[in-house]
Design a protein around this motif. Structure first.
Motif, PDB file in Angstrom:
ATOM      1  N   HIS A  42       0.843  -1.193   0.000  1.00  0.00           N
ATOM      2  CA  HIS A  42       0.000   0.000   0.000  1.00  0.00           C
ATOM      3  C   HIS A  42       0.880   1.244   0.000  1.00  0.00           C
ATOM      4  O   HIS A  42       1.961   1.240   0.574  1.00  0.00           O
ATOM      5  CB  HIS A  42      -0.895   0.020   1.245  1.00  0.00           C
ATOM      6  N   GLY A  43       0.386   2.289  -0.623  1.00  0.00           N
ATOM      7  CA  GLY A  43       1.105   3.554  -0.618  1.00  0.00           C
ATOM      8  C   GLY A  43       0.143   4.710  -0.735  1.00  0.00           C
ATOM      9  O   GLY A  43      -1.061   4.527  -0.961  1.00  0.00           O
ATOM     10  N   THR A  44       0.677   5.905  -0.561  1.00  0.00           N
ATOM     11  CA  THR A  44      -0.111   7.129  -0.692  1.00  0.00           C
ATOM     12  C   THR A  44       0.706   8.198  -1.401  1.00  0.00           C
ATOM     13  O   THR A  44       1.931   8.110  -1.493  1.00  0.00           O
ATOM     14  CB  THR A  44      -0.528   7.696   0.683  1.00  0.00           C
ATOM     15  N   PHE A  45       0.012   9.190  -1.885  1.00  0.00           N
ATOM     16  CA  PHE A  45       0.631  10.433  -2.331  1.00  0.00           C
ATOM     17  C   PHE A  45       0.246  11.469  -1.284  1.00  0.00           C
ATOM     18  O   PHE A  45      -0.936  11.688  -1.026  1.00  0.00           O
ATOM     19  CB  PHE A  45       0.133  10.836  -3.714  1.00  0.00           C
ATOM     20  N   ASN A  46       1.241  12.091  -0.675  1.00  0.00           N
ATOM     21  CA  ASN A  46       0.981  12.990   0.455  1.00  0.00           C
ATOM     22  C   ASN A  46       0.820  14.455   0.071  1.00  0.00           C
ATOM     23  O   ASN A  46       0.305  15.235   0.867  1.00  0.00           O
ATOM     24  CB  ASN A  46       2.099  12.844   1.489  1.00  0.00           C
ATOM     25  N   ASP A  47       1.269  14.846  -1.112  1.00  0.00           N
ATOM     26  CA  ASP A  47       1.170  16.241  -1.557  1.00  0.00           C
ATOM     27  C   ASP A  47       0.150  16.293  -2.688  1.00  0.00           C
ATOM     28  O   ASP A  47       0.434  15.859  -3.812  1.00  0.00           O
ATOM     29  CB  ASP A  47       2.539  16.749  -2.001  1.00  0.00           C
ATOM     30  N   VAL A  48      -1.044  16.786  -2.373  1.00  0.00           N
ATOM     31  CA  VAL A  48      -2.171  16.757  -3.298  1.00  0.00           C
ATOM     32  C   VAL A  48      -2.846  18.124  -3.314  1.00  0.00           C
ATOM     33  O   VAL A  48      -2.940  18.796  -2.282  1.00  0.00           O
ATOM     34  CB  VAL A  48      -3.203  15.688  -2.854  1.00  0.00           C
ATOM     35  N   ASP A  49      -3.316  18.514  -4.470  1.00  0.00           N
ATOM     36  CA  ASP A  49      -4.101  19.734  -4.606  1.00  0.00           C
ATOM     37  C   ASP A  49      -5.309  19.384  -5.461  1.00  0.00           C
ATOM     38  O   ASP A  49      -5.167  18.699  -6.480  1.00  0.00           O
ATOM     39  CB  ASP A  49      -3.269  20.832  -5.279  1.00  0.00           C
ATOM     40  N   GLY A  50      -6.477  19.805  -5.024  1.00  0.00           N
ATOM     41  CA  GLY A  50      -7.650  19.471  -5.812  1.00  0.00           C
ATOM     42  C   GLY A  50      -8.817  20.385  -5.540  1.00  0.00           C
ATOM     43  O   GLY A  50      -8.961  20.937  -4.451  1.00  0.00           O
ATOM     44  N   VAL A  51      -9.642  20.541  -6.577  1.00  0.00           N
ATOM     45  CA  VAL A  51     -10.829  21.381  -6.508  1.00  0.00           C
ATOM     46  C   VAL A  51     -12.007  20.578  -7.049  1.00  0.00           C
ATOM     47  O   VAL A  51     -11.903  19.921  -8.088  1.00  0.00           O
ATOM     48  CB  VAL A  51     -10.645  22.667  -7.345  1.00  0.00           C
ATOM     49  N   LEU A  52     -13.108  20.613  -6.322  1.00  0.00           N
ATOM     50  CA  LEU A  52     -14.338  19.973  -6.746  1.00  0.00           C
ATOM     51  C   LEU A  52     -15.393  21.052  -6.938  1.00  0.00           C
ATOM     52  O   LEU A  52     -15.498  21.968  -6.133  1.00  0.00           O
ATOM     53  CB  LEU A  52     -14.834  18.992  -5.689  1.00  0.00           C
ATOM     54  N   HIS A  53     -16.154  20.938  -7.995  1.00  0.00           N
ATOM     55  CA  HIS A  53     -17.352  21.768  -8.143  1.00  0.00           C
ATOM     56  C   HIS A  53     -18.527  20.813  -8.018  1.00  0.00           C
ATOM     57  O   HIS A  53     -18.668  19.880  -8.813  1.00  0.00           O
ATOM     58  CB  HIS A  53     -17.401  22.496  -9.476  1.00  0.00           C
ATOM     59  N   LEU A  54     -19.337  21.029  -7.021  1.00  0.00           N
ATOM     60  CA  LEU A  54     -20.453  20.138  -6.743  1.00  0.00           C
ATOM     61  C   LEU A  54     -21.767  20.833  -7.093  1.00  0.00           C
ATOM     62  O   LEU A  54     -22.074  21.901  -6.571  1.00  0.00           O
ATOM     63  CB  LEU A  54     -20.441  19.739  -5.262  1.00  0.00           C
ATOM     64  N   ASP A  55     -22.505  20.210  -7.999  1.00  0.00           N
ATOM     65  CA  ASP A  55     -23.858  20.654  -8.329  1.00  0.00           C
ATOM     66  C   ASP A  55     -24.788  19.548  -7.840  1.00  0.00           C
ATOM     67  O   ASP A  55     -25.000  18.546  -8.525  1.00  0.00           O
ATOM     68  CB  ASP A  55     -24.006  20.877  -9.829  1.00  0.00           C
ATOM     69  N   ALA A  56     -25.284  19.686  -6.633  1.00  0.00           N
ATOM     70  CA  ALA A  56     -26.081  18.627  -6.012  1.00  0.00           C
ATOM     71  C   ALA A  56     -27.415  18.422  -6.713  1.00  0.00           C
ATOM     72  O   ALA A  56     -27.985  17.335  -6.651  1.00  0.00           O
ATOM     73  CB  ALA A  56     -26.295  18.940  -4.531  1.00  0.00           C
ATOM     74  N   GLY A  57     -27.920  19.440  -7.389  1.00  0.00           N
ATOM     75  CA  GLY A  57     -29.178  19.310  -8.114  1.00  0.00           C
ATOM     76  C   GLY A  57     -29.037  18.576  -9.427  1.00  0.00           C
ATOM     77  O   GLY A  57     -29.976  17.954  -9.908  1.00  0.00           O
ATOM     78  N   ASP A  58     -27.849  18.639 -10.036  1.00  0.00           N
ATOM     79  CA  ASP A  58     -27.565  17.968 -11.302  1.00  0.00           C
ATOM     80  C   ASP A  58     -26.130  17.475 -11.235  1.00  0.00           C
ATOM     81  O   ASP A  58     -25.199  18.155 -11.661  1.00  0.00           O
ATOM     82  CB  ASP A  58     -27.766  18.922 -12.476  1.00  0.00           C
ATOM     83  N   LEU A  59     -25.950  16.296 -10.652  1.00  0.00           N
ATOM     84  CA  LEU A  59     -24.618  15.756 -10.406  1.00  0.00           C
ATOM     85  C   LEU A  59     -23.765  15.710 -11.670  1.00  0.00           C
ATOM     86  O   LEU A  59     -22.547  15.860 -11.610  1.00  0.00           O
ATOM     87  CB  LEU A  59     -24.736  14.366  -9.791  1.00  0.00           C
ATOM     88  N   GLY A  60     -24.383  15.532 -12.820  1.00  0.00           N
ATOM     89  CA  GLY A  60     -23.662  15.477 -14.087  1.00  0.00           C
ATOM     90  C   GLY A  60     -22.948  16.765 -14.433  1.00  0.00           C
ATOM     91  O   GLY A  60     -22.045  16.773 -15.276  1.00  0.00           O
ATOM     92  N   ARG A  61     -23.318  17.867 -13.779  1.00  0.00           N
ATOM     93  CA  ARG A  61     -22.652  19.156 -14.016  1.00  0.00           C
ATOM     94  C   ARG A  61     -21.532  19.408 -13.015  1.00  0.00           C
ATOM     95  O   ARG A  61     -20.899  20.449 -13.045  1.00  0.00           O
ATOM     96  CB  ARG A  61     -23.684  20.279 -13.971  1.00  0.00           C
ATOM     97  N   SER A  62     -21.289  18.467 -12.140  1.00  0.00           N
ATOM     98  CA  SER A  62     -20.195  18.578 -11.178  1.00  0.00           C
ATOM     99  C   SER A  62     -18.870  18.263 -11.875  1.00  0.00           C
ATOM    100  O   SER A  62     -18.846  17.598 -12.915  1.00  0.00           O
ATOM    101  CB  SER A  62     -20.403  17.617 -10.015  1.00  0.00           C
ATOM    102  N   THR A  63     -17.766  18.738 -11.290  1.00  0.00           N
ATOM    103  CA  THR A  63     -16.445  18.508 -11.872  1.00  0.00           C
ATOM    104  C   THR A  63     -15.425  18.258 -10.762  1.00  0.00           C
ATOM    105  O   THR A  63     -15.653  18.612  -9.602  1.00  0.00           O
ATOM    106  CB  THR A  63     -15.966  19.720 -12.700  1.00  0.00           C
ATOM    107  N   ALA A  64     -14.315  17.660 -11.163  1.00  0.00           N
ATOM    108  CA  ALA A  64     -13.210  17.423 -10.237  1.00  0.00           C
ATOM    109  C   ALA A  64     -11.894  17.607 -10.982  1.00  0.00           C
ATOM    110  O   ALA A  64     -11.763  17.211 -12.146  1.00  0.00           O
ATOM    111  CB  ALA A  64     -13.286  16.017  -9.659  1.00  0.00           C
ATOM    112  N   ARG A  65     -10.934  18.209 -10.298  1.00  0.00           N
ATOM    113  CA  ARG A  65      -9.576  18.369 -10.831  1.00  0.00           C
ATOM    114  C   ARG A  65      -8.624  18.118  -9.678  1.00  0.00           C
ATOM    115  O   ARG A  65      -8.704  18.791  -8.645  1.00  0.00           O
ATOM    116  CB  ARG A  65      -9.376  19.760 -11.409  1.00  0.00           C
ATOM    117  N   VAL A  66      -7.720  17.136  -9.847  1.00  0.00           N
ATOM    118  CA  VAL A  66      -6.800  16.739  -8.791  1.00  0.00           C
ATOM    119  C   VAL A  66      -5.385  16.665  -9.357  1.00  0.00           C
ATOM    120  O   VAL A  66      -5.182  16.119 -10.447  1.00  0.00           O
ATOM    121  CB  VAL A  66      -7.185  15.376  -8.186  1.00  0.00           C
TER     122      VAL A  66
END
Length: 191
Positions: A42-66
């Motif tokens: 098992h391993g991990t990456f400890n230095d991470v940057d990420g942004v999520l855009h959550l559209d709870a009314g229309d999940l298909g319009r949500s986005t993620a960038r990591v």
């Protein structure tokens, strides 16, 4: 992302929707691969940057960038980590980042699929992962948080991570299949 009547659902969607930053201190970007055909490393990456855009009314319009800083790989054994950082595996001096950018979200909460472009060693390929929405809360500091568990499997050779060694009794030292083990806690940005 639940509610019984439409007014409650709309209010819940409004409360959850927005832009979120991944809280690295409370998230884990892990992976697992077979070693010597008998055990899991098992391993991990400890230095991470990420942004999520959550559209709870229309999940298909949500986005993620990591973005993962490749050099932050940690399997608990420094010699192994140095080998993973080398050209045999990730060639981290040449390719310092691993990125994921979502392209589609299918299904509905709490369980859904996210498809996106994963770039490793300069090679970009689509992957689909399973995502479980684990909840939302306001923490003691007043931060609005959401949580997700992400799982999936990929073949490391698809991204040019090909190094291996034959074992005397047959088989290979490192498995090709990599299992993703990711827990995300994200904090909604203040308006």
């Amino acid at each position: 992302m639940t509610g019984t009547d439409p007014a409650q659902q709309e209010q819940a969607h409004a409360e959850l929707s927005g832009d979120y930053d991944i809280d690295v201190a409370h998230s884990r970007f892990g992976f697992m691969a077979r070693h010597a055909m008998v055990t899991r490393v098992h391993g991990t990456f400890n230095d991470v940057d990420g942004v999520l855009h959550l559209d709870a009314g229309d999940l298909g319009r949500s986005t993620a960038r990591v973005t993962l800083v490749a050099d932050s790989i940690d399997t608990g054994v420094e010699q192994r980590d140095q080998h993973l950082r080398s050209n045999d595996f990730f060639d981290m001096p040449t390719y310092p980042e691993i990125t994921f950018v979502s392209t589609a979200i299918n299904g509905s909460a709490p369980s859904f699929e996210v498809t996106g472009d994963l770039t490793v060693k300069g090679i970009t390929k689509p992957v689909t992962v399973d995502v479980e929405f684990t909840g939302a809360a306001v923490d003691p500091s007043g931060n609005h948080r959401v949580g997700f568990e992400v799982s999936g499997t990929l073949n490391r050779r698809d991204w040019g991570v090909n190094w291996n060694a034959a074992m005397e009794a047959g088989g290979m030292l490192v498995g090709d299949k990599v299992t993703l083990e990711i827990d995300i806690s994200a904090i909604r940005r203040q308006e």
